[in-house]
Design a protein around this motif. Structure first.
Motif, PDB file in Angstrom:
ATOM      1  N   ASN A  98      -7.844   3.182  -3.636  1.00 16.92           N
ATOM      2  CA  ASN A  98      -8.472   3.455  -2.344  1.00 16.92           C
ATOM      3  C   ASN A  98      -9.461   4.615  -2.463  1.00 16.92           C
ATOM      4  O   ASN A  98      -9.135   5.671  -3.019  1.00 16.92           O
ATOM      5  CB  ASN A  98      -7.384   3.799  -1.314  1.00 16.92           C
ATOM      6  CG  ASN A  98      -7.950   4.015   0.072  1.00 16.92           C
ATOM      7  OD1 ASN A  98      -8.306   5.123   0.445  1.00 16.92           O
ATOM      8  ND2 ASN A  98      -8.039   2.954   0.831  1.00 16.92           N
ATOM      9  N   ASP A  99     -10.669   4.406  -1.947  1.00 16.29           N
ATOM     10  CA  ASP A  99     -11.682   5.454  -1.742  1.00 16.29           C
ATOM     11  C   ASP A  99     -12.391   5.949  -3.005  1.00 16.29           C
ATOM     12  O   ASP A  99     -13.619   5.995  -3.038  1.00 16.29           O
ATOM     13  CB  ASP A  99     -11.100   6.681  -1.043  1.00 16.29           C
ATOM     14  CG  ASP A  99     -10.771   6.439   0.414  1.00 16.29           C
ATOM     15  OD1 ASP A  99     -11.071   5.339   0.911  1.00 16.29           O
ATOM     16  OD2 ASP A  99     -10.200   7.341   1.047  1.00 16.29           O
TER      17      ASP A  99
ATOM     18  N   ASP B  78       1.282   5.687  -1.347  1.00 17.97           N
ATOM     19  CA  ASP B  78       0.496   6.912  -1.488  1.00 17.97           C
ATOM     20  C   ASP B  78       0.801   7.713  -2.743  1.00 17.97           C
ATOM     21  O   ASP B  78       0.453   8.899  -2.825  1.00 17.97           O
ATOM     22  CB  ASP B  78       0.662   7.788  -0.249  1.00 17.97           C
ATOM     23  CG  ASP B  78       2.093   8.286  -0.067  1.00 17.97           C
ATOM     24  OD1 ASP B  78       2.964   7.977  -0.920  1.00 17.97           O
ATOM     25  OD2 ASP B  78       2.352   8.978   0.939  1.00 17.97           O
TER      26      ASP B  78
ATOM     27  N   HIS C 266     -10.806  -0.150  -2.810  1.00 22.14           N
ATOM     28  CA  HIS C 266     -10.878  -0.446  -1.379  1.00 22.14           C
ATOM     29  C   HIS C 266     -11.618   0.689  -0.709  1.00 22.14           C
ATOM     30  O   HIS C 266     -11.349   1.867  -0.961  1.00 22.14           O
ATOM     31  CB  HIS C 266      -9.485  -0.590  -0.757  1.00 22.14           C
ATOM     32  CG  HIS C 266      -9.538  -0.906   0.708  1.00 22.14           C
ATOM     33  ND1 HIS C 266      -9.571  -2.182   1.185  1.00 22.14           N
ATOM     34  CD2 HIS C 266      -9.617  -0.088   1.799  1.00 22.14           C
ATOM     35  CE1 HIS C 266      -9.662  -2.160   2.507  1.00 22.14           C
ATOM     36  NE2 HIS C 266      -9.694  -0.890   2.904  1.00 22.14           N
TER      37      HIS C 266
ATOM     38  N   SER D 109     -12.484  -2.293   4.901  1.00 23.82           N
ATOM     39  CA  SER D 109     -11.773  -2.292   6.180  1.00 23.82           C
ATOM     40  C   SER D 109     -12.732  -2.610   7.320  1.00 23.82           C
ATOM     41  O   SER D 109     -13.896  -2.197   7.298  1.00 23.82           O
ATOM     42  CB  SER D 109     -11.160  -0.917   6.445  1.00 23.82           C
ATOM     43  OG  SER D 109     -10.186  -0.594   5.489  1.00 23.82           O
TER      44      SER D 109
ATOM     45  N   GLN E 118      -2.071  -1.235  -3.587  1.00 26.90           N
ATOM     46  CA  GLN E 118      -3.137  -0.257  -3.411  1.00 26.90           C
ATOM     47  C   GLN E 118      -2.565   1.152  -3.518  1.00 26.90           C
ATOM     48  O   GLN E 118      -1.557   1.471  -2.883  1.00 26.90           O
ATOM     49  CB  GLN E 118      -3.808  -0.434  -2.047  1.00 26.90           C
ATOM     50  CG  GLN E 118      -4.969   0.523  -1.817  1.00 26.90           C
ATOM     51  CD  GLN E 118      -5.577   0.382  -0.436  1.00 26.90           C
ATOM     52  OE1 GLN E 118      -5.779   1.370   0.269  1.00 26.90           O
ATOM     53  NE2 GLN E 118      -5.877  -0.849  -0.011  1.00 26.90           N
TER      54      GLN E 118
ATOM     55  N   ILE F  28       0.850  -1.185   0.000  1.00 27.38           N
ATOM     56  CA  ILE F  28       0.000   0.000   0.000  1.00 27.38           C
ATOM     57  C   ILE F  28       0.890   1.240   0.000  1.00 27.38           C
ATOM     58  O   ILE F  28       1.735   1.399   0.889  1.00 27.38           O
ATOM     59  CB  ILE F  28      -0.946   0.022   1.217  1.00 27.38           C
ATOM     60  CG1 ILE F  28      -1.852  -1.222   1.201  1.00 27.38           C
ATOM     61  CG2 ILE F  28      -1.785   1.295   1.222  1.00 27.38           C
ATOM     62  CD1 ILE F  28      -2.762  -1.337   2.410  1.00 27.38           C
TER      63      ILE F  28
ATOM     64  N   ARG G 235      -3.216   4.632  -2.367  1.00 26.60           N
ATOM     65  CA  ARG G 235      -3.975   5.327  -1.327  1.00 26.60           C
ATOM     66  C   ARG G 235      -3.492   6.776  -1.247  1.00 26.60           C
ATOM     67  O   ARG G 235      -2.593   7.113  -0.482  1.00 26.60           O
ATOM     68  CB  ARG G 235      -3.821   4.614   0.019  1.00 26.60           C
ATOM     69  CG  ARG G 235      -4.636   5.273   1.122  1.00 26.60           C
ATOM     70  CD  ARG G 235      -4.881   4.353   2.300  1.00 26.60           C
ATOM     71  NE  ARG G 235      -3.708   4.061   3.078  1.00 26.60           N
ATOM     72  CZ  ARG G 235      -3.670   3.158   4.079  1.00 26.60           C
ATOM     73  NH1 ARG G 235      -4.751   2.462   4.384  1.00 26.60           N
ATOM     74  NH2 ARG G 235      -2.562   2.961   4.749  1.00 26.60           N
TER      75      ARG G 235
ATOM     76  N   LYS H  10      -4.561  10.703  -0.530  1.00 25.24           N
ATOM     77  CA  LYS H  10      -5.568  11.415   0.262  1.00 25.24           C
ATOM     78  C   LYS H  10      -5.580  12.910  -0.060  1.00 25.24           C
ATOM     79  O   LYS H  10      -4.517  13.523  -0.248  1.00 25.24           O
ATOM     80  CB  LYS H  10      -5.299  11.235   1.765  1.00 25.24           C
ATOM     81  CG  LYS H  10      -5.384   9.792   2.245  1.00 25.24           C
ATOM     82  CD  LYS H  10      -6.811   9.276   2.234  1.00 25.24           C
ATOM     83  CE  LYS H  10      -6.907   7.892   2.851  1.00 25.24           C
ATOM     84  NZ  LYS H  10      -8.276   7.370   2.847  1.00 25.24           N
TER      85      LYS H  10
END
Length: 201
Positions: free
Chosen positions: A60-61, A11, A75, A99, A28, A9, A30, A32
């Protein structure tokens, strides 16, 4: 569905470009709190690298962007689940993982019929502030009994020396962030994770 036992995972697409070509098969992205256009670029760059390396990319998201960009796996955290359109996600053919941190969240997750369930934090983690205490290995065994036959992803405070215990407790996949990204040699650590997870591959 079967997941690779090593779940990286990161970023940024830069990390994906750096580490996925080493042999990573499940990653993944991820990212933000970035503008949509930046997120879209990150997804596109990551998707291209993963396609070339035959690596499964999980976004992610950002499920809407994942659909628009033709991704196939996302995810979601519990907080995202309430806002996500699961019908739209399924109609687009996306798989998704969720999660979980306690029994109530597990019930919510299973009701959504995900493709995998993640449990964490297994051990104390420095990645982010957690309101949940470390789950421990016994919780992994309990969660696997509850989610089977879905794959169970263990996350939180994992390193290569903790892998045997995690897999003995019946996790299917071990997710990692800081043990690689904060390592003095992330490439060497990634290769070590690939090698040490080989018995479960």
């Amino acid at each position: 569905m079967r997941l690779d036992p090593f779940y990286l995972i990161v970023d940024s697409s830069e990390w994906i470009e750096r580490l996925v070509p080493l042999g990573v098969k499940l990653v993944q992205l991820r990212v933000k709190d970035r503008p949509d256009e930046i997120l879209r670029q990150e997804i596109r760059r990551s998707k291209a690298v993963c396609a070339a390396a035959k690596c499964q990319l999980v976004v992610n998201d950002y499920w809407k962007l994942a659909i628009e960009e033709g991704c196939d796996f996302i995810h979601l955290g519990q907080e995202d689940l309430g806002e996500a359109d699961l019908d739209a996600i399924r109609s687009a053919g996306l798989k998704f993982g969720l999660s979980t941190h306690n029994a109530s969240e597990l019930e919510t997750a299973l009701a959504a019929r995900p493709d995998y369930v993640a449990l964490g934090p297994v051990y104390p983690t420095i990645l982010k502030q957690m309101k949940w205490a470390p789950q421990g290995l016994e919780r992994i065994t309990d969660w696997k009994r509850r989610v089977a036959p879905l794959p169970l992803v263990a996350i939180g405070g994992l390193n290569v020396d903790r892998l045997q215990g995690v897999f003995d407790a019946r996790a299917d996949t071990a997710a990692v962030v800081t043990d690689i990204t904060l390592n003095v040699d992330p490439e060497a650590r990634t290769r070590e994770w690939i090698e040490r997870t080989a018995p479960w591959r």
